[in-house]
Scaffold this active site. Structure first.
Site, PDB file in Angstrom:
ATOM      1  N   SER A 198       0.894  -1.253   0.004  1.00  0.00           N
ATOM      2  CA  SER A 198      -0.079  -0.034  -0.009  1.00  0.00           C
ATOM      3  C   SER A 198       0.827   1.195  -0.060  1.00  0.00           C
ATOM      4  O   SER A 198       2.180   1.403   0.444  1.00  0.00           O
ATOM      5  CB  SER A 198      -0.920   0.187   1.289  1.00  0.00           C
ATOM      6  OG  SER A 198      -0.193   0.281   2.405  1.00  0.00           O
ATOM      7  N   LYS A 199       0.239   2.377  -0.578  1.00  0.00           N
ATOM      8  CA  LYS A 199       0.949   3.466  -0.506  1.00  0.00           C
ATOM      9  C   LYS A 199       1.598   4.091   0.847  1.00  0.00           C
ATOM     10  O   LYS A 199       2.393   4.440   1.287  1.00  0.00           O
ATOM     11  CB  LYS A 199       0.037   4.931  -0.744  1.00  0.00           C
ATOM     12  CG  LYS A 199      -0.190   4.814  -2.449  1.00  0.00           C
ATOM     13  CD  LYS A 199      -1.423   5.296  -2.880  1.00  0.00           C
ATOM     14  CE  LYS A 199      -2.373   4.611  -3.088  1.00  0.00           C
ATOM     15  NZ  LYS A 199      -3.630   5.063  -3.767  1.00  0.00           N
ATOM     16  N   SER A 200       0.570   3.802   1.964  1.00  0.00           N
ATOM     17  CA  SER A 200       0.809   4.226   3.272  1.00  0.00           C
ATOM     18  C   SER A 200       2.019   3.425   3.701  1.00  0.00           C
ATOM     19  O   SER A 200       2.622   4.038   4.758  1.00  0.00           O
ATOM     20  CB  SER A 200      -0.355   4.050   4.192  1.00  0.00           C
ATOM     21  OG  SER A 200      -0.824   2.595   4.223  1.00  0.00           O
TER      22      SER A 200
END
Ligand code: GLU
Length: 296
Positions: A257-259
């Protein structure tokens, strides 16, 4: 193409990213699976930009998505579809559900919910804690008076909806036939306070509108499909066949994920990597160090 070299118009698959960040390897894998699924069956492959969240969607991310897909060699058919151009159709469907008495306004804030969960336990659904149903019990007159003055979302009364439709089924090409249990997700929000429509309603309407025959997407959306199936039954929409593919995981076994700082495709592209070879490797099950495929 089929053996006779013809496009099979009955097979339509889509890739539907939200343009609120740069795509990463997990998206490349998802796009590849959906693209190949369509192409192997001589079907069409559509690109739908899910930009209903105007606060987080940005045009530069749309551009990056298109460039990333071209770089990966994953070509789509026809014009790119934008959900932001279809807001009137979502509102009309929500009005139908309201007229059927299946939506109710919800005034709960995040902190109300947290408090409720602290007091009464936190019923966990497959996609996180489930809404306790507080506002479902409000007197309808009180609720509509409050709705005229207070910010609110609209939730689907899942039990009431499921009582109308009766038992529903859908087919996953990997896992077989499913009997829906939409109540496991609780009364999901269909019209959020701060957005024109929620994912569940928009995606269900658009898969029907775009003539999607096979919804090919990650298995993290498996449970949500029960809600989509319920909405199809309520709104007299066709039910596609589903294919929930496995997910790429990082070295801790977490979904990319981006996070979590997964490297974006744009960075790899700018560094001169070969996108076509990357996709060939993903197809062959060859992943970068530390990346693996979920086992479910
Ligand atoms: N916009 C959704 C996402 O990026 C699409 C999910 C779906 O394929 O249904 O997760």
């Amino acid at each position: 193409m089929t053996s006779s070299g013809q496009l099979n118009r009955h097979i339509v698959v889509r890739f539907a990213p939200s343009p609120n960040g740069l795509l990463h390897l997990g998206h490349a894998y998802a796009a590849m699976v959906a693209h190949d699924f369509a192409r192997k069956r001589a079907g069409r492959f559509l690109l739908r930009i899910e930009d209903i969240d105007s606060g987080r969607s940005r045009s530069e991310f749309v551009e990056a998505i298109e460039n990333d897909l071209r770089w990966l060699g994953l070509d789509w058919d026809g014009d790119v579809i934008f959900q932001s151009e279809r807001l009137a159709s979502y509102a009309a469907a929500a009005d139908r559900l309201k007229a059927m008495g299946l939506l109710y306004p919800c005034f709960c804030t995040r902190s109300d919910m947290r408090q409720l969960w602290e007091q009464g336990g936190r019923p966990e659904g497959p996609d996180g804690p489930v809404y306790a149903g507080t506002c479902r019990h409000l007197d309808p007159q009180v609720a509509s008076k409050r709705a005229a003055q207070e910010p609110h979302s609209w939730r689907l009364d899942v039990a009431k909806a499921a009582a109308i439709t009766g038992p529903l089924r859908w087919i996953d090409e990997r896992q077989g036939e499913r009997l829906t249990q939409p109540e496991r997700l609780g009364d999901v929000i269909l019209l959020p306070k701060d957005m024109p429509v929620a994912y569940h309603l928009a995606v269900t309407l658009d898969d029907a509108r775009d003539g999607i025959s096979h919804v090919v997407r990650g298995e993290d959306l498996f449970a949500a499909t029960d809600i989509h199936r319920l909405l199809q039954a309520l709104l007299a929409l066709p039910t596609p066949i589903y294919f929930h593919h496995r997910l790429l995981l990082d070295d801790k076994g977490e979904k990319l994920s981006k996070s979590r700082g997964s490297a974006s495709l744009s960075v790899l592209r700018a560094a001169g990597e070969d996108g076509y070879r990357l996709v060939q490797n993903l197809r062959a099950g060859i992943f970068p160090v530390g990346i693996s495929l979920s086992q479910a």
